[in-house]
Design a protein around this motif. Structure first.
Motif, mmCIF file in Angstrom:
data_model
loop_
_atom_site.group_PDB
_atom_site.id
_atom_site.type_symbol
_atom_site.label_atom_id
_atom_site.label_comp_id
_atom_site.label_asym_id
_atom_site.label_seq_id
_atom_site.Cartn_x
_atom_site.Cartn_y
_atom_site.Cartn_z
ATOM 1 N N UNK A 145 -62.375 49.634 9.493
ATOM 2 C CA UNK A 145 -61.897 50.745 10.327
ATOM 3 C C UNK A 145 -62.593 52.011 9.859
ATOM 4 N N UNK A 166 -62.729 43.216 8.691
ATOM 5 C CA UNK A 166 -62.507 44.213 9.735
ATOM 6 C C UNK A 166 -62.639 45.586 9.078
ATOM 7 N N UNK A 170 -60.022 54.878 19.798
ATOM 8 C CA UNK A 170 -58.563 54.729 19.726
ATOM 9 C C UNK A 170 -58.156 53.348 19.247
ATOM 10 N N UNK A 171 -58.498 53.004 18.065
ATOM 11 C CA UNK A 171 -58.231 51.665 17.552
ATOM 12 C C UNK A 171 -56.854 51.628 16.878
ATOM 13 N N UNK A 172 -56.085 50.585 17.182
ATOM 14 C CA UNK A 172 -54.774 50.383 16.541
ATOM 15 C C UNK A 172 -54.659 48.919 16.162
ATOM 16 N N UNK A 173 -54.255 48.673 14.908
ATOM 17 C CA UNK A 173 -54.144 47.283 14.473
ATOM 18 C C UNK A 173 -52.786 47.018 13.857
ATOM 19 N N UNK A 174 -52.248 45.820 14.045
ATOM 20 C CA UNK A 174 -51.004 45.412 13.388
ATOM 21 C C UNK A 174 -51.252 44.045 12.767
ATOM 22 N N UNK A 210 -49.679 48.458 9.702
ATOM 23 C CA UNK A 210 -50.110 49.152 10.925
ATOM 24 C C UNK A 210 -51.314 50.011 10.579
ATOM 25 N N UNK A 211 -52.378 49.928 11.412
ATOM 26 C CA UNK A 211 -53.586 50.704 11.136
ATOM 27 C C UNK A 211 -54.027 51.439 12.392
ATOM 28 N N UNK A 212 -54.358 52.722 12.240
ATOM 29 C CA UNK A 212 -54.929 53.510 13.339
ATOM 30 C C UNK A 212 -56.277 54.045 12.861
ATOM 31 N N UNK A 213 -57.246 54.117 13.787
ATOM 32 C CA UNK A 213 -58.556 54.668 13.405
ATOM 33 C C UNK A 213 -59.326 55.034 14.659
ATOM 34 N N UNK A 214 -60.472 55.750 14.445
ATOM 35 C CA UNK A 214 -61.307 56.087 15.600
ATOM 36 C C UNK A 214 -62.025 54.853 16.127
ATOM 37 N N UNK A 215 -62.703 54.130 15.224
ATOM 38 C CA UNK A 215 -63.443 52.935 15.662
ATOM 39 C C UNK A 215 -63.206 51.803 14.670
ATOM 40 N N UNK A 216 -63.656 50.618 15.036
ATOM 41 C CA UNK A 216 -63.504 49.475 14.128
ATOM 42 C C UNK A 216 -64.622 48.475 14.380
ATOM 43 N N UNK A 217 -65.053 47.816 13.316
ATOM 44 C CA UNK A 217 -66.055 46.753 13.425
ATOM 45 C C UNK A 217 -65.436 45.465 12.896
ATOM 46 N N UNK A 233 -68.107 42.526 16.446
ATOM 47 C CA UNK A 233 -67.438 43.245 17.530
ATOM 48 C C UNK A 233 -67.217 44.687 17.077
ATOM 49 N N UNK A 234 -67.551 45.636 17.920
ATOM 50 C CA UNK A 234 -67.279 47.041 17.602
ATOM 51 C C UNK A 234 -66.307 47.580 18.631
ATOM 52 N N UNK A 235 -65.192 48.115 18.109
ATOM 53 C CA UNK A 235 -64.209 48.739 18.994
ATOM 54 C C UNK A 235 -64.501 50.227 18.966
ATOM 55 N N UNK A 236 -64.709 50.812 20.100
ATOM 56 C CA UNK A 236 -65.349 52.126 20.087
ATOM 57 C C UNK A 236 -64.406 53.314 20.142
#
Lengths: 151, 194
Positions: free
Chosen positions: A27, A25, B186-190, A10-17, B181-184
């Motif tokens: 974060x 990916x 509150x990013x959450x990944x599983x 599980x990953x949380x972050x402000x932004x991601x590319x 792709x840029x997620x701008x």
């Protein structure tokens, strides 16, 4: 925990590319990664995947932090360093730049520390002659009281 | 009594003028231009089951737009930069060398800027089926797509499903040509591990 590597990440972050072509990916900003009892906090984390599976996580920060519960009855292992490379399949964590690993008061610091998550073993060293030397502080184990000899 | 009869018309006139200027100022009633909506209720032209294809400088198909119906409006009464097209059940296929095609599907599309900017709304689905990397899908309810630059952006919640896992966020910028792709927010990944 031994089952950590089978848990979802599980990953949380402000932004991601997402670089779809390279399958990478990244974060960025307040990155928190959890996989079972493994917990990583970093400024940035790059997730590498191949054949649709995540195989490596590179977390960087000033420093980045890692912790894990190696066994149910064992104390937490805490690690930190400016760069943490977590190899998911081999369950190895390579910590570089002001590396530090701590468990139950015992501390190891150095330029490079390799922590085998599966075996819970630590190997410390340095990459160049004038890199930081290895320091180890081992807490004495609590000795059991010696039984009195029968008089 | 005779006096009242004499000044009655003046009183009535005063009341009417007062009503006109106090309650119904002329500018809101008399000089109001018919709203744009009124002039172009009917499209200049419409198409059903249409296919619109674009080719690159080498003659290769670069983009293809399809839809159930497209209504083209000309607010100025003739072709102008204000023209817009409303599309129902829009499907776009985007082709680039060295990459599997990308597809966009949406309930509605509103094309402006001579077709360079399409605002997609309703069940927006951007996806690619790559033989090696597998399927990459993006779901949102609103997406603005710039056809010439092949750039898409939204500030609505998005969900990206890749073979590695699922990532959600609020806001996205996507460059389809470079597949970045840029997620701008509150990013959450599983992700499933190796």
């Amino acid at each position: 925990l031994p089952t950590d590597r089978d848990q979802p990440i599980h990953i949380d972050a402000d932004t991601a590319d997402l670089d779809q072509k390279a399958g990478i990916l990244t974060y960025i900003g307040n990155v928190v990664i959890d996989q079972g009892s493994i917990h990583i906090e970093a400024a940035k984390a790059v997730i590498y995947s191949k054949n649709s599976e995540v195989y490596r996580v590179v977390a960087t920060g000033g420093p980045a932090h890692f912790q894990q519960q190696p066994e149910l009855n064992k104390p937490l292992v805490k690690a930190q360093g400016n760069s943490l490379v977590y190899d998911v399949s081999s369950e190895k964590l390579t910590i570089t730049e002001h590396a530090r690993v701590e468990q139950n008061g015992s501390v190891i610091t150095g330029d490079v520390i390799n922590y085998d998550i599966h075996l819970a073993t630590v190997e410390a060293g340095r990459r160049t002659e004038n890199s930081e030397r290895v320091k180890v502080i081992l807490q004495p184990q609590n000795k059991k009281p010696v039984e009195q000899d029968a008089e | 009594m005779a006096l009242v009869k004499k000044i009655l018309p003046a009183i009535v006139a005063l009341i009417v003028i007062a009503y006109l200027f106090i309650f119904e100022t002329p500018s809101t009633r008399l000089f109001d231009k018919p709203s744009d909506q009124a002039t172009q209720k009917a499209p200049a032209f419409f198409m059903t089951d249409f296919v619109s294809s674009q080719y690159d400088e080498n003659g290769r198909l670069s983009q293809q737009l399809r839809g159930l119906r497209a209504d083209h409006f000309q607010p100025k009464g003739k072709a102008s930069a204000k023209d817009y097209t409303l599309v129902q059940q829009l499907k776009a296929d985007i082709y680039n060398p060295d990459q599997a095609p990308w597809h966009i599907v949406a309930d509605k599309g509103r094309a402006t800027h001579r077709g360079d900017r399409i605002e997609l709304t309703g069940n927006v689905h951007l996806f690619q089926k790559d033989p090696v990397k597998g399927v990459t899908e993006l779901f949102t309810n609103k997406l603005i797509y710039f056809t010439k630059r092949q750039v898409a952006q939204t500030n609505a919640p998005v969900k990206i499903v890749t073979p590695q896992g699922v990532t959600t966020a609020k806001g996205l910028k996507a460059n389809i040509k470079t597949e970045q792709f840029t997620l701008t927010k509150k990013v959450k990944g599983i992700y499933e591990p190796d």
